[in-house]
Design a protein around this motif. Structure first.
Motif, PDB file in Angstrom:
ATOM      1  N   ALA A 310       0.825  -1.209   0.000  1.00 16.20           N
ATOM      2  CA  ALA A 310       0.000   0.000   0.000  1.00 16.20           C
ATOM      3  C   ALA A 310       0.858   1.258   0.000  1.00 16.20           C
ATOM      4  O   ALA A 310       0.610   2.203  -0.773  1.00 16.20           O
ATOM      5  CB  ALA A 310      -0.931  -0.007   1.213  1.00 16.20           C
ATOM      6  N   VAL A 311       1.870   1.277   0.850  1.00 16.91           N
ATOM      7  CA  VAL A 311       2.752   2.445   0.925  1.00 16.91           C
ATOM      8  C   VAL A 311       3.492   2.647  -0.390  1.00 16.91           C
ATOM      9  O   VAL A 311       3.658   3.777  -0.869  1.00 16.91           O
ATOM     10  CB  VAL A 311       3.749   2.276   2.096  1.00 16.91           C
ATOM     11  CG1 VAL A 311       4.876   3.300   2.006  1.00 16.91           C
ATOM     12  CG2 VAL A 311       3.016   2.394   3.432  1.00 16.91           C
ATOM     13  N   GLN A 312       3.904   1.541  -1.009  1.00 16.93           N
ATOM     14  CA  GLN A 312       4.596   1.649  -2.291  1.00 16.93           C
ATOM     15  C   GLN A 312       3.677   2.234  -3.365  1.00 16.93           C
ATOM     16  O   GLN A 312       4.070   3.137  -4.108  1.00 16.93           O
ATOM     17  CB  GLN A 312       5.101   0.279  -2.729  1.00 16.93           C
ATOM     18  CG  GLN A 312       5.867   0.304  -4.044  1.00 16.93           C
ATOM     19  CD  GLN A 312       6.383  -1.067  -4.444  1.00 16.93           C
ATOM     20  OE1 GLN A 312       6.067  -2.059  -3.806  1.00 16.93           O
ATOM     21  NE2 GLN A 312       7.174  -1.120  -5.496  1.00 16.93           N
ATOM     22  N   TYR A 313       2.451   1.740  -3.451  1.00 15.11           N
ATOM     23  CA  TYR A 313       1.502   2.240  -4.448  1.00 15.11           C
ATOM     24  C   TYR A 313       1.163   3.714  -4.220  1.00 15.11           C
ATOM     25  O   TYR A 313       1.035   4.498  -5.176  1.00 15.11           O
ATOM     26  CB  TYR A 313       0.204   1.428  -4.415  1.00 15.11           C
ATOM     27  CG  TYR A 313       0.290   0.087  -5.078  1.00 15.11           C
ATOM     28  CD1 TYR A 313       0.692  -0.026  -6.416  1.00 15.11           C
ATOM     29  CD2 TYR A 313      -0.038  -1.092  -4.392  1.00 15.11           C
ATOM     30  CE1 TYR A 313       0.775  -1.273  -7.038  1.00 15.11           C
ATOM     31  CE2 TYR A 313       0.036  -2.338  -5.017  1.00 15.11           C
ATOM     32  CZ  TYR A 313       0.439  -2.417  -6.325  1.00 15.11           C
ATOM     33  OH  TYR A 313       0.510  -3.634  -6.946  1.00 15.11           O
ATOM     34  N   LEU A 314       1.027   4.111  -2.959  1.00 18.30           N
ATOM     35  CA  LEU A 314       0.549   5.456  -2.655  1.00 18.30           C
ATOM     36  C   LEU A 314       1.638   6.523  -2.680  1.00 18.30           C
ATOM     37  O   LEU A 314       1.360   7.681  -3.020  1.00 18.30           O
ATOM     38  CB  LEU A 314      -0.127   5.462  -1.288  1.00 18.30           C
ATOM     39  CG  LEU A 314      -1.440   4.703  -1.167  1.00 18.30           C
ATOM     40  CD1 LEU A 314      -1.872   4.597   0.282  1.00 18.30           C
ATOM     41  CD2 LEU A 314      -2.520   5.371  -2.010  1.00 18.30           C
ATOM     42  N   TYR A 315       2.869   6.138  -2.333  1.00 24.00           N
ATOM     43  CA  TYR A 315       3.872   7.168  -2.116  1.00 24.00           C
ATOM     44  C   TYR A 315       5.172   7.006  -2.888  1.00 24.00           C
ATOM     45  O   TYR A 315       6.032   7.867  -2.840  1.00 24.00           O
ATOM     46  CB  TYR A 315       4.193   7.258  -0.608  1.00 24.00           C
ATOM     47  CG  TYR A 315       2.952   7.446   0.221  1.00 24.00           C
ATOM     48  CD1 TYR A 315       2.180   8.593   0.101  1.00 24.00           C
ATOM     49  CD2 TYR A 315       2.520   6.453   1.097  1.00 24.00           C
ATOM     50  CE1 TYR A 315       1.020   8.763   0.836  1.00 24.00           C
ATOM     51  CE2 TYR A 315       1.367   6.603   1.833  1.00 24.00           C
ATOM     52  CZ  TYR A 315       0.614   7.764   1.696  1.00 24.00           C
ATOM     53  OH  TYR A 315      -0.540   7.908   2.424  1.00 24.00           O
TER      54      TYR A 315
END
Length: 318
Positions: A310-315
């Motif tokens: 999730a963090v990779q996709y979002l940021y």
């Protein structure tokens, strides 16, 4: 004559001391072997269906839900049997790397009691929603604990991990693993900006419908635990089958799709203007994620991997 009598008395004393020493040594060996401490090794584990007595550290464990496989792998334990839906590919790679070969005991919905019995387990871990009706049958095979998995949120999964640690006689190890997990969670939380106000919506998408996971679902509550607000903050069910008009109304800023098959209901919606007007679609924030990881597996290891995704996709790249 006096010398002879003294010699006999001395010999008797030596033999007496030797006998006492042997008796003490025997008692020490008996205590060390655990024969006298068997009661101390037996513990009572509380779970959803009551209490179960477990002695020693179980060596042959059968897990009837993927979250329990995750629990055991986190503790460094390889289950001898797994309800893997007759598909070993459902075991996600981070877990597969940590466990040894196992025997499939069938599907999670209907595990094979015959196969489970053949493994001669000394502990069975089962799910409350799926397996409560066969609890007595499972208990006839081996000590069984019933825990929430399918219907659990993230906090519930943590509670189940702690119970599994107790059942395994590995509470100290469990505390270490959980402390490390919490540290990783804090690290992931630190990567979410304090002013993050986008709404997110994880959902299983299939040809049979769009199944949205609200804020109380496992994945929804997990994302919320690091500050990512779910688009559905109400509802009686944690997993809601919604139509296109309802999705438009929720209007999530980010969607994480756990696709089941190449052709899904979203395949049809993509040509609809209503779908194209959803904020996540307009902003290119619809992300295809691994359903096995994001939906089927629930545990410390999978939780960390989901949030890393999730963090990779979002940021990433921002």
């Amino acid at each position: 004559m006096k010398k002879y009598t003294s010699y006999i008395a001395l010999l008797f004393l030596v033999l007496l001391l030797a006998a006492c020493g042997s008796e003490d040594e025997g008692e020490l060996q008996e205590s060390s072997s655990g024969e006298d401490s068997g009661e101390q090794e037996t513990r009572v584990v509380e779970h959803e269906m009551g209490e179960t007595k477990i002695s020693g550290q179980p060596e042959k464990v059968v897990a009837l839900e993927f979250s329990f496989v995750d629990n055991l792998a986190s503790l460094g334990v390889s289950p001898v049997g797994i309800a893997d839906d007759n598909d070993e590919e459902r075991i996600i790679e981070p877990i597969r790397e940590k466990i040894e070969d196992y025997t499939s005991v069938g599907t999670r919905k209907q595990p094979s009691l015959e196969v489970i019995s053949s493994l001669e387990p000394d502990l069975i871990i089962a799910d409350m929603q799926r397996h409560k009706d066969i609890y007595d049958q499972l208990s006839d095979i081996a000590p069984t604990i019933i825990l929430p998995s399918l219907a659990a949120d993230y906090d519930g999964i943590i509670d189940s991990f702690q119970t599994v640690s107790t059942a395994m006689g590995m509470e100290d190890k469990g505390e270490e693993v959980l402390a490390d997990h919490k540290e990783k969670m804090e690290e992931l939380r630190s990567q979410v900006p304090e002013d993050e106000n986008r709404s997110v919506l994880p959902a299983v998408v299939a040809d049979s419908g769009y199944f949205a996971h609200n804020m109380e679902s496992y994945t929804g509550s997990l994302l919320e635990s690091i500050g990512l607000k779910n688009a559905i903050q109400s509802g009686d069910d944690r997993y809601n089958k919604i139509n296109l008009e309802q999705l438009v109304e929720f209007d999530p800023d980010v969607m994480f799709h756990m696709s089941s098959g190449d052709q899904t209901v979203v395949t049809e919606w993509e040509n609809n203007d209503l779908y194209q007007d959803i904020s996540a679609v307009e902003n290119g924030e619809v992300h295809e994620v691994d359903r096995n990881m994001w939906s089927r597996f629930r545990g410390l290891i999978s939780s960390e991997k989901i949030l890393e995704d999730a963090v990779q996709y979002l940021y990433e790249g921002r």
